[in-house]
Scaffold this motif. Sequence first.
Motif, PDB file in Angstrom:
ATOM      1  N   ILE A 124       0.878  -1.170   0.000  1.00  0.00           N
ATOM      2  CA  ILE A 124       0.000   0.000   0.000  1.00  0.00           C
ATOM      3  C   ILE A 124       0.914   1.218   0.000  1.00  0.00           C
ATOM      4  O   ILE A 124       1.826   1.311   0.818  1.00  0.00           O
ATOM      5  CB  ILE A 124      -0.927   0.007   1.230  1.00  0.00           C
ATOM      6  CG1 ILE A 124      -1.777  -1.276   1.264  1.00  0.00           C
ATOM      7  CG2 ILE A 124      -1.824   1.237   1.223  1.00  0.00           C
ATOM      8  CD1 ILE A 124      -2.615  -1.430   2.518  1.00  0.00           C
ATOM      9  N   ALA A 125       0.706   2.144  -0.918  1.00  0.00           N
ATOM     10  CA  ALA A 125       1.685   3.223  -1.082  1.00  0.00           C
ATOM     11  C   ALA A 125       1.062   4.559  -1.431  1.00  0.00           C
ATOM     12  O   ALA A 125      -0.005   4.637  -2.039  1.00  0.00           O
ATOM     13  CB  ALA A 125       2.700   2.838  -2.172  1.00  0.00           C
ATOM     14  N   SER A 126       1.785   5.612  -1.027  1.00  0.00           N
ATOM     15  CA  SER A 126       1.510   6.975  -1.463  1.00  0.00           C
ATOM     16  C   SER A 126       2.811   7.483  -2.068  1.00  0.00           C
ATOM     17  O   SER A 126       3.857   7.480  -1.417  1.00  0.00           O
ATOM     18  CB  SER A 126       1.082   7.854  -0.285  1.00  0.00           C
ATOM     19  OG  SER A 126       0.804   9.167  -0.715  1.00  0.00           O
ATOM     20  N   MET A 127       2.773   7.899  -3.320  1.00  0.00           N
ATOM     21  CA  MET A 127       3.988   8.164  -4.087  1.00  0.00           C
ATOM     22  C   MET A 127       4.760   9.393  -3.614  1.00  0.00           C
ATOM     23  O   MET A 127       4.185  10.359  -3.112  1.00  0.00           O
ATOM     24  CB  MET A 127       3.640   8.331  -5.567  1.00  0.00           C
ATOM     25  CG  MET A 127       3.188   7.058  -6.234  1.00  0.00           C
ATOM     26  SD  MET A 127       2.844   7.366  -7.982  1.00  0.00           S
ATOM     27  CE  MET A 127       2.583   5.689  -8.539  1.00  0.00           C
ATOM     28  N   GLY A 153      -1.354   8.860  -6.407  1.00  0.00           N
ATOM     29  CA  GLY A 153      -1.303   7.693  -7.268  1.00  0.00           C
ATOM     30  C   GLY A 153      -1.422   8.111  -8.716  1.00  0.00           C
ATOM     31  O   GLY A 153      -1.691   9.279  -9.017  1.00  0.00           O
ATOM     32  N   GLU A 154      -1.212   7.184  -9.622  1.00  0.00           N
ATOM     33  CA  GLU A 154      -1.293   7.477 -11.051  1.00  0.00           C
ATOM     34  C   GLU A 154      -2.265   6.525 -11.736  1.00  0.00           C
ATOM     35  O   GLU A 154      -2.218   5.307 -11.522  1.00  0.00           O
ATOM     36  CB  GLU A 154       0.090   7.348 -11.700  1.00  0.00           C
ATOM     37  CG  GLU A 154       1.074   8.420 -11.263  1.00  0.00           C
ATOM     38  CD  GLU A 154       0.632   9.828 -11.632  1.00  0.00           C
ATOM     39  OE1 GLU A 154      -0.108   9.983 -12.630  1.00  0.00           O
ATOM     40  OE2 GLU A 154       1.020  10.774 -10.916  1.00  0.00           O
ATOM     41  N   LEU A 157      -1.250   3.173 -13.792  1.00  0.00           N
ATOM     42  CA  LEU A 157      -0.903   1.895 -13.174  1.00  0.00           C
ATOM     43  C   LEU A 157      -2.079   0.921 -13.149  1.00  0.00           C
ATOM     44  O   LEU A 157      -1.899  -0.274 -12.939  1.00  0.00           O
ATOM     45  CB  LEU A 157      -0.394   2.120 -11.742  1.00  0.00           C
ATOM     46  CG  LEU A 157       1.056   2.621 -11.643  1.00  0.00           C
ATOM     47  CD1 LEU A 157       1.367   3.077 -10.221  1.00  0.00           C
ATOM     48  CD2 LEU A 157       2.030   1.553 -12.092  1.00  0.00           C
ATOM     49  N   ASN A 158      -3.291   1.451 -13.324  1.00  0.00           N
ATOM     50  CA  ASN A 158      -4.497   0.603 -13.349  1.00  0.00           C
ATOM     51  C   ASN A 158      -4.623  -0.277 -12.111  1.00  0.00           C
ATOM     52  O   ASN A 158      -4.753  -1.502 -12.199  1.00  0.00           O
ATOM     53  CB  ASN A 158      -4.508  -0.268 -14.618  1.00  0.00           C
ATOM     54  CG  ASN A 158      -4.782   0.558 -15.864  1.00  0.00           C
ATOM     55  OD1 ASN A 158      -5.708   1.366 -15.896  1.00  0.00           O
ATOM     56  ND2 ASN A 158      -3.957   0.378 -16.872  1.00  0.00           N
ATOM     57  N   VAL A 159      -4.554   0.363 -10.947  1.00  0.00           N
ATOM     58  CA  VAL A 159      -4.737  -0.357  -9.683  1.00  0.00           C
ATOM     59  C   VAL A 159      -5.752   0.396  -8.822  1.00  0.00           C
ATOM     60  O   VAL A 159      -6.272   1.432  -9.218  1.00  0.00           O
ATOM     61  CB  VAL A 159      -3.403  -0.495  -8.918  1.00  0.00           C
ATOM     62  CG1 VAL A 159      -2.410  -1.340  -9.706  1.00  0.00           C
ATOM     63  CG2 VAL A 159      -2.806   0.879  -8.589  1.00  0.00           C
ATOM     64  N   THR A 194       2.902  15.687 -10.172  1.00  0.00           N
ATOM     65  CA  THR A 194       2.199  14.819  -9.223  1.00  0.00           C
ATOM     66  C   THR A 194       0.706  15.040  -9.395  1.00  0.00           C
ATOM     67  O   THR A 194       0.217  16.166  -9.311  1.00  0.00           O
ATOM     68  CB  THR A 194       2.614  15.136  -7.773  1.00  0.00           C
ATOM     69  OG1 THR A 194       4.032  14.992  -7.647  1.00  0.00           O
ATOM     70  CG2 THR A 194       1.925  14.197  -6.792  1.00  0.00           C
ATOM     71  N   ARG A 195      -0.017  13.957  -9.646  1.00  0.00           N
ATOM     72  CA  ARG A 195      -1.420  14.062 -10.068  1.00  0.00           C
ATOM     73  C   ARG A 195      -2.271  14.882  -9.108  1.00  0.00           C
ATOM     74  O   ARG A 195      -3.056  15.727  -9.536  1.00  0.00           O
ATOM     75  CB  ARG A 195      -2.032  12.657 -10.234  1.00  0.00           C
ATOM     76  CG  ARG A 195      -3.428  12.662 -10.834  1.00  0.00           C
ATOM     77  CD  ARG A 195      -4.003  11.260 -10.861  1.00  0.00           C
ATOM     78  NE  ARG A 195      -3.993  10.659  -9.540  1.00  0.00           N
ATOM     79  CZ  ARG A 195      -4.903  10.923  -8.600  1.00  0.00           C
ATOM     80  NH1 ARG A 195      -5.889  11.755  -8.849  1.00  0.00           N
ATOM     81  NH2 ARG A 195      -4.830  10.356  -7.418  1.00  0.00           N
TER      82      ARG A 195
END
Length: 338
Positions: A124-127, A153-154, A157-159, A194-195
């Motif tokens: 689980i991540a925050s970029m 997130g981006e 990555l389709n997640v 950053t989105r």
Amino acid sequence: MNKKRTTLKDIANALSISTAAVSKALNDDARISVKTKNAVKQVAKELNYQPNHLASALRKGKSKLVGLIVPRTNSNFFSSVVENMEEVLNKAGYNIIITQSNESFEKECDNIDTLLYLQVDGIIASMANETVDLSFYEKIKSNGIPLILFDRGENDLNVDYIGINDYDSSHMIIEHLIAQGCKRIAHIGGYRRTRIFNNRIRGYIDAIKKHNLPHDDELLIESSLTLEDGRHQMEELLALKNRPDAVYVASDYAALGALQVLKERNIKVPEEIKLVGFGNEPFTSLVTPTITSISQHSKQIGKLAAETFLGYVDKEVIRQSLNKIILDSELIVRDSSK
């Protein structure tokens, strides 16, 4: 000091029994007598035996570990996300390994490699702010490990992704400042790459245009949003020939730096310049004046991220697609913008 780890064989040798019998005794196997079980547990205690849960879990095909990557741990938002995420995961029998990127792409890549080496069951991540290349995140997916992103997130990555509506949050802030009579509103934002910060910038620009307010390039500044950035960028805005009457900052820490400069310059807040931050950090309600800010619902994000991961636990094949959970943000109005 003897740092050698006590093994099942050490216990077996002390009692002159087999390692298999020791293992069964420690696991309360019905085939082992109560007398032997008690003897094994006593010797294990005396030898300070610590079972290797990771090895045991890996033999069963699961480490029961979830990797977590955050930009920094000294933020109330991220610490709150971690706390609530951990509560959900612990109840399901999982532990988390926390890593921080310190906003560094290189450190983030190292974190991903470390977590993959430890054979975590999910990440689980925050970029990080610096992250543009998504290849290391693609590596997580190629290993068949569920990847859940939150806050940053981006789409490519389709997640799964959990966060707030950053675009609408900016609209909400600008509408509030306009209602307070502001006509020249500046924005100290993050980097467009950053989105989430790009969405906040777009929301700011569109809201300004909607109300036919001046959209000068000098009023929009991109930065790393540290406290020092807030100080420096506020100095830049105050040096303008026609300075703003309100400043919207995309981070509470940078907003705090901006407020420090305003107070040092004896500029009255909110009478001369109104100020709004983002994140609802605890200090926003403690400083003078208190700082208006956006609440990001960290508790809910943490729980939803954990629950999203748990939804993949029993699946033999992980197939992820872009699945967004977007929460409405809340504007907490305080003295700095009234």
